[in-house]
Design a protein around this motif. Structure first.
Motif, PDB file in Angstrom:
ATOM      1  N   UNK A 154     -15.902   2.482  -9.847  1.00 58.39           N
ATOM      2  CA  UNK A 154     -15.847   1.057 -10.206  1.00 58.39           C
ATOM      3  C   UNK A 154     -14.952   0.267  -9.258  1.00 58.39           C
ATOM      4  N   UNK A 155     -14.006   0.954  -8.606  1.00 60.50           N
ATOM      5  CA  UNK A 155     -13.078   0.292  -7.692  1.00 60.50           C
ATOM      6  C   UNK A 155     -13.536   0.342  -6.234  1.00 60.50           C
ATOM      7  N   UNK A 156     -14.714   0.856  -5.976  1.00 57.39           N
ATOM      8  CA  UNK A 156     -15.193   1.047  -4.595  1.00 57.39           C
ATOM      9  C   UNK A 156     -15.065  -0.207  -3.716  1.00 57.39           C
ATOM     10  N   UNK A 157     -15.349  -1.412  -4.217  1.00 57.63           N
ATOM     11  CA  UNK A 157     -15.195  -2.581  -3.336  1.00 57.63           C
ATOM     12  C   UNK A 157     -13.768  -2.760  -2.798  1.00 57.63           C
ATOM     13  N   UNK A 158     -12.770  -2.302  -3.545  1.00 56.30           N
ATOM     14  CA  UNK A 158     -11.378  -2.434  -3.107  1.00 56.30           C
ATOM     15  C   UNK A 158     -11.025  -1.443  -2.003  1.00 56.30           C
ATOM     16  N   UNK A 159     -11.793  -0.377  -1.849  1.00 57.60           N
ATOM     17  CA  UNK A 159     -11.449   0.683  -0.903  1.00 57.60           C
ATOM     18  C   UNK A 159     -11.544   0.238   0.550  1.00 57.60           C
ATOM     19  N   UNK A 160     -12.124  -0.922   0.794  1.00 57.30           N
ATOM     20  CA  UNK A 160     -12.241  -1.442   2.162  1.00 57.30           C
ATOM     21  C   UNK A 160     -11.080  -2.370   2.525  1.00 57.30           C
ATOM     22  N   UNK A 161     -10.236  -2.663   1.561  1.00 58.39           N
ATOM     23  CA  UNK A 161      -9.109  -3.571   1.829  1.00 58.39           C
ATOM     24  C   UNK A 161      -8.184  -2.971   2.882  1.00 58.39           C
ATOM     25  N   UNK A 162      -7.650  -3.786   3.784  1.00 58.68           N
ATOM     26  CA  UNK A 162      -6.771  -3.251   4.832  1.00 58.68           C
ATOM     27  C   UNK A 162      -5.461  -2.665   4.289  1.00 58.68           C
ATOM     28  N   UNK A 163      -5.080  -3.036   3.088  1.00 62.49           N
ATOM     29  CA  UNK A 163      -3.817  -2.553   2.518  1.00 62.49           C
ATOM     30  C   UNK A 163      -3.993  -1.328   1.614  1.00 62.49           C
ATOM     31  N   UNK A 164      -5.215  -0.842   1.466  1.00 60.91           N
ATOM     32  CA  UNK A 164      -5.471   0.198   0.466  1.00 60.91           C
ATOM     33  C   UNK A 164      -4.730   1.497   0.764  1.00 60.91           C
ATOM     34  N   UNK A 165      -4.612   1.886   2.034  1.00 56.12           N
ATOM     35  CA  UNK A 165      -3.907   3.129   2.356  1.00 56.12           C
ATOM     36  C   UNK A 165      -2.422   3.026   2.004  1.00 56.12           C
ATOM     37  N   UNK A 166      -1.816   1.900   2.291  1.00 59.59           N
ATOM     38  CA  UNK A 166      -0.404   1.702   1.945  1.00 59.59           C
ATOM     39  C   UNK A 166      -0.227   1.699   0.425  1.00 59.59           C
ATOM     40  N   UNK A 167      -1.175   1.112  -0.283  1.00 60.88           N
ATOM     41  CA  UNK A 167      -1.113   1.092  -1.747  1.00 60.88           C
ATOM     42  C   UNK A 167      -1.253   2.506  -2.309  1.00 60.88           C
ATOM     43  N   UNK A 168      -2.154   3.286  -1.725  1.00 60.03           N
ATOM     44  CA  UNK A 168      -2.321   4.673  -2.150  1.00 60.03           C
ATOM     45  C   UNK A 168      -1.021   5.452  -1.936  1.00 60.03           C
ATOM     46  N   UNK A 169      -0.423   5.299  -0.771  1.00 57.95           N
ATOM     47  CA  UNK A 169       0.823   6.002  -0.470  1.00 57.95           C
ATOM     48  C   UNK A 169       1.922   5.607  -1.446  1.00 57.95           C
ATOM     49  N   UNK A 170       2.022   4.331  -1.764  1.00 55.92           N
ATOM     50  CA  UNK A 170       3.053   3.864  -2.698  1.00 55.92           C
ATOM     51  C   UNK A 170       2.862   4.474  -4.082  1.00 55.92           C
ATOM     52  N   UNK A 171       1.624   4.538  -4.548  1.00 54.58           N
ATOM     53  CA  UNK A 171       1.348   5.128  -5.867  1.00 54.58           C
ATOM     54  C   UNK A 171       1.679   6.622  -5.850  1.00 54.58           C
ATOM     55  N   UNK A 172       1.270   7.324  -4.807  1.00 55.95           N
ATOM     56  CA  UNK A 172       1.578   8.763  -4.703  1.00 55.95           C
ATOM     57  C   UNK A 172       3.082   8.999  -4.673  1.00 55.95           C
ATOM     58  N   UNK A 173       3.796   8.215  -3.873  1.00 61.98           N
ATOM     59  CA  UNK A 173       5.243   8.368  -3.795  1.00 61.98           C
ATOM     60  C   UNK A 173       5.889   8.191  -5.171  1.00 61.98           C
ATOM     61  N   UNK A 174       5.460   7.187  -5.886  1.00 62.55           N
ATOM     62  CA  UNK A 174       5.995   6.917  -7.216  1.00 62.55           C
ATOM     63  C   UNK A 174       5.705   8.084  -8.168  1.00 62.55           C
ATOM     64  N   UNK A 175       4.479   8.571  -8.165  1.00 62.39           N
ATOM     65  CA  UNK A 175       4.120   9.677  -9.056  1.00 62.39           C
ATOM     66  C   UNK A 175       4.892  10.940  -8.712  1.00 62.39           C
ATOM     67  N   UNK A 176       5.038  11.231  -7.437  1.00 59.93           N
ATOM     68  CA  UNK A 176       5.752  12.438  -7.027  1.00 59.93           C
ATOM     69  C   UNK A 176       7.241  12.349  -7.396  1.00 59.93           C
ATOM     70  N   UNK A 177       7.841  11.172  -7.257  1.00 56.66           N
ATOM     71  CA  UNK A 177       9.224  11.008  -7.682  1.00 56.66           C
ATOM     72  C   UNK A 177       9.351  11.274  -9.187  1.00 56.66           C
ATOM     73  N   UNK A 178       8.371  10.821  -9.936  1.00 59.46           N
ATOM     74  CA  UNK A 178       8.405  11.026 -11.389  1.00 59.46           C
ATOM     75  C   UNK A 178       8.216  12.489 -11.790  1.00 59.46           C
TER      76      UNK A 178
END
Length: 194
Positions: A167-191
């Motif tokens: 359902x989120x596929x249209x967002x996957x082309x955004x230029x900021x998506x990789x940075x957003x993915x990294x931020x979410x992963x970093x947050x989850x791993x810290x938790x």
């Protein structure tokens, strides 16, 4: 007539081709048979109904992702945080490539997935199982703290839905998506870290 033996695998390959060409609304078993050079009855000997054929092709499509992820989960011994990040990144990349490399088939499978709830449920169960095993390994190694690894894995999966839910596929082309993915992963791993 066809010179190669008719197998379920050949039928599924032809079905993908037909779905790509005509879409799920117009694709028929007769179209699949025509691509294979056989009668539609021959296709029905392998798949008793059109619904069974569509479920099988959906399952095959989803299992490709499961196979890639299983390779990471069962691969070389690496610390839990790296394995978890690698698994999540592979899930995101696999889904993103499916959406970007073959948009017609991706759109078709988005429709088929809605029809094949049992197939999708089995896929999600397999992904949850793989993710749980990664968290369990991290807990055993003292890298993660999780009283209930299955619940923690479920939370990780839900928190990263934006990077794997079609359902989120249209967002996957955004230029900021990789940075957003990294931020979410970093947050989850810290938790999860001990």
């Amino acid at each position: 007539m066809a010179t190669e033996p008719l197998t379920a695998e050949r039928i599924l390959e032809a079905t993908e081709e037909v779905l790509r060409r005509y879409g799920p609304a117009k694709a028929t078993v007769v179209d699949v048979a025509r691509v294979l050079g056989v009668s539609h009855g021959s296709v029905y000997r392998h798949f008793r109904t059109k619904a069974a054929l569509r479920e099988a092709v959906t399952s095959r499509w989803l299992s490709r992702t499961e196979t890639v992820l299983a390779g990471i989960m069962e691969g070389e011994a690496e610390p839990g945080p790296e394995k978890l990040r690698g698994w999540l990144l592979a899930l995101f990349d696999t889904k993103r490539h499916k959406a970007g490399d073959d948009p017609e088939l991706f759109a078709t499978f988005s429709v088929l997935i809605d029809e094949s709830s049992d197939v999708v449920d089995a896929h999600l169960t397999e992904l949850a199982h793989q993710l749980t095993r990664i968290v369990e390994e991290g807990v055993r190694e003292g890298e993660f703290v999780a009283a209930d690894p299955a619940s923690a894995a479920g939370a990780v999966f839900a928190a990263t839905a934006r990077f794997h839910d079609p359902a989120y596929a249209p967002e996957w082309r955004k230029p900021t998506i990789d940075a957003e993915f990294t931020a979410v992963c970093d947050l989850l791993l810290r938790g999860l870290r001990a």
